[in-house]
Design an enzyme around this catalytic site. Sequence first.
Site, PDB file in Angstrom:
ATOM      1  CG  HIS A 170      20.991  15.617 -34.987  1.00 23.72           C
ATOM      2  ND1 HIS A 170      20.225  14.931 -35.889  1.00 23.72           N
ATOM      3  CD2 HIS A 170      22.234  15.088 -35.104  1.00 23.72           C
ATOM      4  CE1 HIS A 170      20.965  14.034 -36.529  1.00 23.72           C
ATOM      5  NE2 HIS A 170      22.181  14.093 -36.065  1.00 23.72           N
ATOM      6  N   GLY A 207      18.921  10.870 -30.181  1.00 22.86           N
ATOM      7  CA  GLY A 207      19.035  10.146 -31.449  1.00 22.86           C
ATOM      8  C   GLY A 207      20.490  10.004 -31.841  1.00 22.86           C
ATOM      9  CG  HIS A 229      26.389   7.472 -37.425  1.00 19.92           C
ATOM     10  ND1 HIS A 229      27.101   8.258 -36.561  1.00 19.92           N
ATOM     11  CD2 HIS A 229      26.284   8.186 -38.580  1.00 19.92           C
ATOM     12  CE1 HIS A 229      27.401   9.406 -37.153  1.00 19.92           C
ATOM     13  NE2 HIS A 229      26.908   9.386 -38.379  1.00 19.92           N
ATOM     14  CD  GLU A 273      27.784  10.086 -42.039  1.00 19.91           C
ATOM     15  OE1 GLU A 273      27.432  10.294 -40.875  1.00 19.91           O
ATOM     16  OE2 GLU A 273      28.108  10.998 -42.834  1.00 19.91           O
ATOM     17  CD  GLU A 284      31.848  11.324 -39.791  1.00 20.39           C
ATOM     18  OE1 GLU A 284      31.054  10.379 -39.966  1.00 20.39           O
ATOM     19  OE2 GLU A 284      31.537  12.394 -39.238  1.00 20.39           O
ATOM     20  CB  CYS A 330      33.474  12.911 -36.610  1.00 28.43           C
ATOM     21  SG  CYS A 330      33.232  14.666 -36.839  1.00 28.43           S
ATOM     22  CB  CYS A 346      30.362  16.779 -37.816  1.00 26.58           C
ATOM     23  SG  CYS A 346      30.535  15.586 -39.136  1.00 26.58           S
ATOM     24  CB  CYS A 347      35.137  16.284 -39.932  1.00 29.22           C
ATOM     25  SG  CYS A 347      34.192  14.763 -40.198  1.00 29.22           S
TER      26      CYS A 347
END
Lengths: 645, 645
Positions: B137, B188, B260, B312, B328, B330, B408-409
């Site tokens: 990441h 990625g 994802h 996810e 999700e 996000c 993250c969300c």
Amino acid sequence: MSKLFTTPVPLQKVQVHDPFWKSRMEIVRTRMIPYQWRALHDAVPGAAPSHCIRNFSIAAGLEKGRFEGYVFQDSDLAKWLEAVAYTLIWRPDASLEQQADEAIDLICAAQQPDGYMDTYYIINGLEKRFTNLRDHHELYCLGHMVEAAVAYHASTGKAKLLNAVCRCVDLVDSLFGPEPEKKHGYPGHEILEMALIRLYETTQQPRYLRLAQYFINQRGQQPLYFDEEARRRGEMPAPGPDTYRQADIPVREQQHAEGHAVRAVYLYSGMADVARLSGDDGLQDACTRLWQDVVQRQMYVTGGIGATGDGEAFTIPYDLPNDTNYAETCASVGLVFLAQRMLRSAPKAEYADVMECALYNGTISGMTLDGERFFYVNPLEVEPEIVAANPNMRDIKIERQKWFGCACCPPNLARLIASLGSYLWTYRESTLYQHLYVGARTELQLGGHCVQVCVETEYPWKPAMRTSFSMDTPAAFTYALRIPGWCSGKFTLACNGAPVSYQMQDGYALIERTWQNGDSVMFVPDMPVQRLYANPRVRDDIGKVAIRRGPVVYCLEEADNGKGLQRVYLPTHAVFTERPLPQPLGKGLALACTGLSVVESSENAPLYQTTPPTLVARDLLWIPYYAWANRAAGEMTVWVHAMSM
Amino acid sequence: MSKLFTTPVPLQKVQVHDPFWKSRMEIVRTRMIPYQWRALHDAVPGAAPSHCIRNFSIAAGLEKGRFEGYVFQDSDLAKWLEAVAYTLIWRPDASLEQQADEAIDLICAAQQPDGYMDTYYIINGLEKRFTNLRDHHELYCLGHMVEAAVAYHASTGKAKLLNAVCRCVDLVDSLFGPEPEKKHGYPGHEILEMALIRLYETTQQPRYLRLAQYFINQRGQQPLYFDEEARRRGEMPAPGPDTYRQADIPVREQQHAEGHAVRAVYLYSGMADVARLSGDDGLQDACTRLWQDVVQRQMYVTGGIGATGDGEAFTIPYDLPNDTNYAETCASVGLVFLAQRMLRSAPKAEYADVMECALYNGTISGMTLDGERFFYVNPLEVEPEIVAANPNMRDIKIERQKWFGCACCPPNLARLIASLGSYLWTYRESTLYQHLYVGARTELQLGGHCVQVCVETEYPWKPAMRTSFSMDTPAAFTYALRIPGWCSGKFTLACNGAPVSYQMQDGYALIERTWQNGDSVMFVPDMPVQRLYANPRVRDDIGKVAIRRGPVVYCLEEADNGKGLQRVYLPTHAVFTERPLPQPLGKGLALACTGLSVVESSENAPLYQTTPPTLVARDLLWIPYYAWANRAAGEMTVWVHAMSM
């Protein structure tokens, strides 16, 4: 209470000639047993290797190598032996018996001087034996070996394996028990409990009953044995309550069927055995409560149990998803074991109803019609594309497999079917209970007379069953026929062609009379095609309907009905017509009707719209659930939408 | 094609005064941003620690310690900064800006002399940087940092972070690219692609566009970079095609949205940006195809995407389970990003319909009404007991959480809501497109004139929207109003109280005229309560119906309706009555109707029976989906059974 107990007519006294079951017994004998023998020898190309025979061979010092496969691999040979033992009863076969004798020689060659038998620890080091009952299945393997030994002894009269397992059980008995110096443990995976009862019934040694009783009563007592044992290994106990092994609280306190479904019904079977033999009403009450929880709240309409593959387990009452379920073949087999034990404790038709449901649906769905491929998991709804793509369905296979690394189910099915004759009747003194409608003969003592019983039927395809009695002199006894739950109390019963009086008791019609040689009873239950609706607490089946005729649950399969089975609606007025089963599904009935189907959307139709979908007529052909997945892989569903409920 | 491109009215030019959204923007400003600041400092009692600020502090040499948390933890601070930047535009706050400046100082203090910024590798050893783009990441964190930097520069005019990220991007640019000596890799987890476009639009440096273009075109090319990179690390490449990262085949060859879900829509957003700026029709076609696959085949009615928590991820078209989904927060946020980019490429109402759906449903369902608790997963159907018991629902929470280890969300929602003003309009030359009906003002150049636009509405509760224009001299331009898909083409449109002529184009009503100062347009779409039916390919929704009013999708919740929501049927004739939302759910409309319910079974009712269940009338109160789980935990469902379809 004890006077209600009944005893199964033993397999040695039963000759099955039933068209439905005898053909399956022959498949076990001619296909499954040879096939599984090859599988145990790692000789089936393309199948997962078993390593089983090789492990015994290494343990016996006949070859070099490492233990391979699961820690419970020994049990597959035991189940194979048990199945062989049953077939030898109804079809002697010197060559097969020779094969079995050699397998027994191998098992005994691996046995240790003190009686110990488990190849995993014989190969990997005996100093670690009995240190991880929680995970390592020693007592489970021993349980299966005991069942095999008892069966083989009953079948052939040969005691070599029986003597061997007695020495091993005696070793276990010397190490486990209430005495302070002994280990206060019990099997991680239950089965030895009920196996010990069979050993007790064969040997009449009370210590085997006492050991079974100890294992059952000790289970879940504080301090928790598996936790203590883990600490002794220098490990942390597993987190959370051990519902997986039904070992979190004592069995008498357990309110719901929880955890691994096979373990659960094996445990409850042992509980029923011990309760019956020890007159332990408290234990019987717990057993009845758990039975009811299984069959009234956690059982699929096919007799499958286990709502999730995660732990191969029950979840909570009424959680019965059709497409992500487990319903392991072994669990339905175990449910048959449990039902039979419930029937021994008290003959109630509701127990036999469940046994029959599992036999005609959720057990035999575990094998192809030729007996060479197997399901571990028995889903009630399959869409191949989604099964392939959605990880929630990772346990579902859309085609039966040649073998499994963990191959508990195929030999479990083999031993069940090969011993089917022992599930038909139980008796006591002067009463014979007919639990299953299966063409067969037996001879037994009833009311002091030797009576020959012959049942003829084309069940489950035709409802009529004729039972005839032969005897030297008239005999007074009661013939108790189970009135199947599915006939809704509608049936005719005649003796020698004339109506006969009977009394209903716990779902059985009791005909009490002095029987003459040649008397016959004709029983014809009503066997319409039925719509079944699930209890509305089962959210996955709300608004849905399933089809059953007699004991046989039906399904729709893509091979007959095309794709899009989840779009099918069954109208209330649909009329069913009986049809021969499409081939190669064998003898039996398919059911045709005109249903409805939501019109398939065009390729780029919107995902959501305000116009309700339209329904069109759609021809449907239903086949027995057990017969699905014997043709091209495709969709299948047991439940369809119900129209205008 | 390029003449169809439109440009968003930038946030700096927009003042939102919409009752629905302004209150949520204020919650972001007054609650979420301070709350998240505390969370980033590990100062929220009982919440999962973030470690984020501490990692920066360690990387900057200000304290000692190990890197903790996920490898992408840096991105949470970037998202927080980005949200702060947006609020400072519409609500200057010296103290908050000071806080942000200090955070930027910290980030820059951690930056390495060559521009490198990622704290994971700064702390753990720079020699390993850029050796595991697949999992680590670095480029994802940089992408978020770039977005924060661009936003903060636009908001405050301060360039410190912008300069910092340019140095880091320049470092990346020097290492990655088509030249033989460079690494042929790509992120990625996608996001840097679209972030680079924002950087390009801010700095006008073509190398940033080129780098984004390179990342997108290189993705999935043979030999697969992530496999090569794994081999260089001495590891085996991950097995199977890397659909998870959309990196198995080149993006132009991808037919279905796979893997994802957040990564997917971030990638497609970058693709749309690059296609627009490079006039790459092939790339735009791929983007349109993937967009359609998402919204026509893989999107929940709430604008949620991602059918499974395993990865996810998307599964396959039309596999949209309601109770084991992921959806999700996000991913819905990312869908808004993508929709906006689709609108920039070609203003079509279908794109804005999806954007609006996600905004009013699947994004804001991710937060409590007070903005202090969050959903990661947004199920469409919940039964708390089953969620607790069935491992297939392990990702589902029935109550929003304080924070997440992988958080993250929450900040993603904050940056979306804080920048809502930038999603309302796009324009080109002499056309202004009104995509969302949100009360707001702006001022922009249209047809060479400075025009002030003011929108007033009580949307989504009342359909009427009034737009008024102010200008010094009459101005000829086109006002293009999106006609929402949900009004089924039924609306009224008036100018200064009189009917006005318009042309329909791609779902927009284009009013082309010379506008006078003070002219106003009144737009009133039909906003009835609608029944929605899913495409019959969605097997989980067959026989079911959902309720929508305008853009708002409704649900039933236990707090209003009691238990047993899966037993509810909605009859075709049910009449809906508008009611105020039950408190504390805030301002808005609930919908009441009389439905039906399967009668609950008694405690020991049989599991299966031949009698169809009976239905009784049941009062139903529907609330907006976004508002569920703001009261006691309980059942919820979006879809209910449809009666007599």
